[in-house]
Write an enzyme that holds these catalytic residues in place. Sequence first.
Site, PDB file in Angstrom:
ATOM      1  N   TRP A 239      -6.052   3.379   1.583  1.00  0.00           N
ATOM      2  CA  TRP A 239      -5.229   3.894   0.484  1.00  0.00           C
ATOM      3  C   TRP A 239      -6.101   4.237  -0.731  1.00  0.00           C
ATOM      4  CZ3 TRP A 239      -0.808   5.476   2.048  1.00  0.00           C
ATOM      5  CH2 TRP A 239       0.102   4.708   2.781  1.00  0.00           C
TER       6      TRP A 239
ATOM      7  N   ASP B 297      -3.225  -0.521  -2.672  1.00  0.00           N
ATOM      8  CA  ASP B 297      -2.174   0.410  -2.262  1.00  0.00           C
ATOM      9  C   ASP B 297      -1.667   1.228  -3.453  1.00  0.00           C
ATOM     10  OD1 ASP B 297      -2.335  -2.135  -1.014  1.00  0.00           O
ATOM     11  OD2 ASP B 297      -0.448  -1.851   0.038  1.00  0.00           O
TER      12      ASP B 297
ATOM     13  N   ARG C  29      -6.292  -0.946   5.797  1.00  0.00           N
ATOM     14  CA  ARG C  29      -5.455   0.122   5.230  1.00  0.00           C
ATOM     15  C   ARG C  29      -5.486   0.098   3.706  1.00  0.00           C
ATOM     16  NH1 ARG C  29      -0.537   0.330   8.385  1.00  0.00           N
ATOM     17  NH2 ARG C  29       0.694  -0.885   6.892  1.00  0.00           N
TER      18      ARG C  29
END
Length: 636
Positions: free
Chosen positions: A229, A155, A225
Amino acid sequence: MSCMKKILLLSVFLFAGLGLKAQTLPWSQRMANTAIRIWKDSLPGTNWSYDQGIVLQGLQSVWQQSAQNEYFGYIQKSMDRYVGTDGSIRTYKAKDYTLDNILSGRSLLFLNQVLGAGKYYKAASLLRKQLDEQPKTPEGGFWHKKRYANQMWLDGLYMAEPFYAEYASVYHEDADFDQIADQFIWMEQHARDSKTGLLYHAWDQSKKERWANPQTGLSASLWARADGWYAMALVDVLPYFPVNHPKRAALMAILNRLAVAIQGSQDSGSGLWYQVLDKGGKNGNYLEASASCMFVYTLAKGVREGYLSQKYLPVAQKAYDAILKNFIETDADGQVNIKGTAGAVGVGGEPYRDGSYEYYAGVKTVVNETKGVGSFMLASVEMERLANLNIGKGKTVLLDSYFNNEHHDDVTGKSIPFHYKWEEQDNNGFSFFGQIFNNYGLHTKTLNEAPDAENLKKAAAYVIVDPDIPKENPDAKYIEEPHIQAVSNWVKNGGVLVVLNNDTGNAEFVHLNKLMAKFGISFNLNSVNRVVGRNFEQGAINIPQDNAIFKTARKIYIKELSTLQLNNPAVAQLVNGKDVIVATAKYGKGTVFAVGDPWFYNEYTDGRKLPPDYDNFKAANDLVSWLVKQIPQTKK
């Protein structure tokens, strides 16, 4: 029929018309309208956060593609809720050293470049200072947060590195690109799964966290995810990364390896990606919206920018169609909503998140979750930008910066070129014009030297705008006979020349007209459509519906322009009363377009200044569409 019934009937038709209009808008704008409607007063949360940042990135992308002022206004309003006149950021705590706080800094960089307001630069510089002090692993990898000691998360690459790269590029801190590249390189070295090519969510250098594998330091799952990212961070950093930097090739290689893994983990049936990427058939796993949008964005932008092979376009298209089918719904009011986005996810912390399959599969999905809304806008714009990409793909449009070569000092004190440049995002720039060319597949490049046969050879189009006079540039360069020969020969051989002059007193005419005489065009030393203040109607020009160039624009604004005198082979393409405003000429295999104003600069194309009934942005799109068709087709 009673008066009340007439009013009710009129209302029905009015709302039906509005609903129909909303349904004809591109998906990116429909989702942008949802965002500014459901978060009318402010984005979710009371503190400075990345949730705001991802939505604002989406809105910025939609504004740059649509020139709709309400999206820009929303970004500015959102940032102004936090940024003081002194550049302070309300609720921001630098000593938390969380990379999540960096993402919204991209909106600060954007606002500073568009508006030139110093407070945004000062606020962005606070975030940039945090990166200097951010705790690091022994080799130099940023900790995700101070409270997550020794940990790098995927992230964090999106949260920090695109901001870091843009700041370094815009404000001349080239030494930073080494460290920017290293973050990606180290993350891949530590977190890549050799079997799938995907990356694990997090890595603990100390290998002491409960969620960390004691041998590798890795978290247990390939969370979708997180890879999204990381993938988006790569395609957002590369446009700012110096072309000749020795580590650029490493980033390109990482992106291409990751693209293989993204394609390999796509669910063959649905075309989407699962919450846990390598456990598609396992009980509890689900298809997840935000990661699917992020992968579409990465693949589509990677292809458009030339980082990835075109073979990934069918992958992106299949996924995007599936996103529309599975995750996008329109409610009774015509509002578009996105479902299927996993809520907030992390590892460690309190209550403790162990990174197991059961943890990720147990995360509930949320309708209109910020990560889904923002990434859907980004993905949609990229897919929309592909529509005309192949028309001019691989060709180049050169912008003159030799005859128009004004300089000023930027916010750092460095002298830089300005006034009608591709990279300029303020009123004076051509960033919107340039993006339209990019949407048609053309590379936008700048010619800083005098035009000659060699440097024009690779250009399909060449733009000369507002040649300098001494009051603007004491070292003004004039169009001389060798330049006339080089340019006219290039046009004769198939080049497309675009000349955007200015009104008398604000541009050079004598030498430019010697070039234009080759094509039967002469700029008059006059200034028409003088506009007082914001009396825009004084600069209004109506375009007939059967215009050969401007197919969609009906009313445009051009103030203080020089008109044209024409001889063979030139022909008028737009006349206002007795004034010839736009002309073209066929010359050999090539084409010339001329107008006596820079016209397509941001001030009058980006939607922020002109009333909505003016079609300058449409006119710019119409012109590029027409220009690309004038480029001779090369035989395969």
